[in-house]
Design an enzyme around this catalytic site. Structure first.
Site, short mmCIF file in Angstrom:
data_model
loop_
_atom_site.label_atom_id
_atom_site.label_comp_id
_atom_site.label_asym_id
_atom_site.label_seq_id
_atom_site.Cartn_x
_atom_site.Cartn_y
_atom_site.Cartn_z
N GLY A 40 0.78 -1.23 0.00
CA GLY A 40 0.00 0.00 0.00
C GLY A 40 0.81 1.28 0.00
N SER A 41 2.04 1.24 -0.52
CA SER A 41 2.82 2.48 -0.53
C SER A 41 2.26 3.49 -1.53
CB SER A 41 4.30 2.21 -0.79
OG SER A 41 4.52 1.83 -2.13
N ASN A 42 1.69 3.01 -2.62
CA ASN A 42 1.04 3.94 -3.56
C ASN A 42 -0.21 4.54 -2.95
OD1 ASN A 42 2.30 4.19 -6.37
ND2 ASN A 42 2.50 1.99 -5.96
N ARG A 83 -14.76 -17.30 -9.54
CA ARG A 83 -14.16 -15.99 -9.79
C ARG A 83 -15.22 -14.92 -10.10
NH1 ARG A 83 -8.85 -14.36 -9.39
NH2 ARG A 83 -8.66 -12.39 -10.47
N LEU A 110 -8.47 -8.65 -13.56
CA LEU A 110 -9.92 -8.52 -13.50
C LEU A 110 -10.54 -8.87 -14.85
CD1 LEU A 110 -9.78 -5.25 -11.45
CD2 LEU A 110 -10.82 -7.39 -10.66
N ASN A 138 -4.65 2.08 -13.45
CA ASN A 138 -3.72 1.16 -12.79
C ASN A 138 -2.30 1.73 -12.87
OD1 ASN A 138 -2.75 -1.42 -11.73
ND2 ASN A 138 -2.01 -1.84 -13.80
N HIS A 150 1.60 0.52 -13.03
CA HIS A 150 2.35 -0.70 -13.38
C HIS A 150 3.85 -0.38 -13.38
CE1 HIS A 150 2.99 -4.63 -15.19
NE2 HIS A 150 3.91 -4.04 -15.95
N SER A 199 4.37 3.17 -15.31
CA SER A 199 3.30 3.70 -16.15
C SER A 199 2.00 3.75 -15.36
CB SER A 199 3.04 2.79 -17.37
OG SER A 199 4.22 2.52 -18.09
N THR A 216 -8.15 -1.70 -19.57
CA THR A 216 -9.06 -2.26 -20.57
C THR A 216 -8.97 -3.79 -20.45
OG1 THR A 216 -7.38 -2.41 -22.29
CG2 THR A 216 -8.58 -0.31 -22.14
N ASP A 264 -2.75 -5.04 -18.87
CA ASP A 264 -1.59 -4.14 -18.92
C ASP A 264 -1.42 -3.51 -20.30
OD1 ASP A 264 -1.00 -4.64 -16.24
OD2 ASP A 264 0.39 -6.26 -16.70
N GLU A 268 6.48 5.96 -9.16
CA GLU A 268 5.06 5.59 -9.09
C GLU A 268 4.32 6.53 -8.14
OE1 GLU A 268 4.12 1.43 -8.44
OE2 GLU A 268 6.08 0.84 -9.21
C1 GAR Z 1 3.80 -1.40 -7.22
O1 GAR Z 1 5.12 -1.45 -7.68
C2 GAR Z 1 2.83 -1.52 -8.38
O2 GAR Z 1 3.28 -0.87 -9.53
C3 GAR Z 1 2.78 -3.00 -8.58
O3 GAR Z 1 2.77 -3.54 -7.29
C4 GAR Z 1 3.46 -2.66 -6.43
C5 GAR Z 1 2.55 -2.35 -5.26
O4 GAR Z 1 3.22 -1.59 -4.29
N1 GAR Z 1 1.63 -3.37 -9.32
C6 GAR Z 1 1.62 -4.33 -10.21
O5 GAR Z 1 2.59 -5.01 -10.47
C7 GAR Z 1 0.28 -4.54 -10.90
N2 GAR Z 1 0.41 -5.47 -11.97
P1 GAR Z 1 2.42 -0.88 -3.13
O6 GAR Z 1 1.44 -1.93 -2.56
O7 GAR Z 1 3.46 -0.51 -2.12
O8 GAR Z 1 1.70 0.29 -3.72
#
Ligand code: GAR
Length: 215
Positions: free
Chosen positions: A15-17, A68, A96, A110, A112, A139, A144, A148, A177
């Site tokens: 969850g850092s983002n 699912r 998804l 998203n 990535h 990115s 869609t 990715d 990010e």
């Molecule tokens: C991030 O690097 C994000 O870009 C990646 O997971 C990490 C989550 O970090 N997401 C993917 O790879 C999605 N396909 P976070 O939980 O610390 O935000």
């Protein structure tokens, strides 16, 4: 321009983002109302970050559903109950289905950890190092049904160093990010960003990418 854009954030882990979004919102730099943080994993650290910020923290665990489609239906119900204008995948690690993605078309983004279309999928840092690329990065894109593969909104580039390993590279990419995801959300909140006829438009013009989009 919406004064406070209603947003739901989906996570699976650290969850850092999410934290970057929360901090910008708390500083007054991001006009969003984070109506819920929903995690696909019960023990996700991001749930604690949400609770610490006083946000509703919800778990929708795919392991609790026999199919699912039922998981995705439950996830949609949790999201739609908050009526978000934007749904943000911030480290959401499940693919998804197309019904889900279409339901949120134009309001699902998203982040990535690569310069898409390079290195879709997992283990992007390891693969970038193996490929010997000079530049790697991150990115933000509209989601869609093409995993990715949705239109890119913004990218940030990081130079790969000779002594990098996947961890050192990940740290620098993650820092980017944390900058570009809130930036894309801000544009959306300002009414400047949209998905039209399969293209990401900022101020009515195509979002340029890859390298050209780094503001
Ligand atoms: C991030 O690097 C994000 O870009 C990646 O997971 C990490 C989550 O970090 N997401 C993917 O790879 C999605 N396909 P976070 O939980 O610390 O935000």
């Amino acid at each position: 321009m919406i004064a406070q854009l209603p947003v739901v954030v989906l996570i699976s882990g650290r969850g850092s983002n999410l934290q970057a979004i929360i901090e910008q919102q708390q500083r007054g730099d991001l006009p969003v109302d984070i109506r819920a943080v929903i995690s696909s994993r019960p023990g996700a650290q991001g749930l604690d970050r949400a609770r610490d910020a006083g946000l509703p923290a919800v778990i929708v665990d795919p392991g609790r559903f026999p199919a699912r489609a039922l998981f995705e239906k439950a996830l949609m119900e949790e999201i739609d109950a908050r009526a978000p204008a934007l749904v943000v995948l911030a480290g959401f690690m499940l693919v998804l289905g197309s019904d889900f993605v279409r339901h949120y078309s134009g309001r699902l983004i998203n982040v990535h950890p690569s310069l898409l279309p390079q290195f879709k999928g997992l283990h992007t840092h390891e693969r970038a190092l193996q490929a010997g690329v000079r530049y790697h990065g991150a990115s933000v894109h509209f989601v869609t049904p093409d995993v990715d593969g949705g239109p890119v909104i913004i990218q940030a580039q990081v130079e790969v160093r000779a002594d990098d390993n996947a961890q050192t590279l990940a740290v620098r990419v993650l820092k980017e990010e944390h900058r570009i995801l809130p930036e894309a959300i801000r544009w959306f909140a300002q009414g400047r960003l949209g998905l039209e006829q399969g293209r990401a438009l900022l101020d009515g013009r195509p979002c340029m990418h890859p390298e050209g989009s780094v503001p």
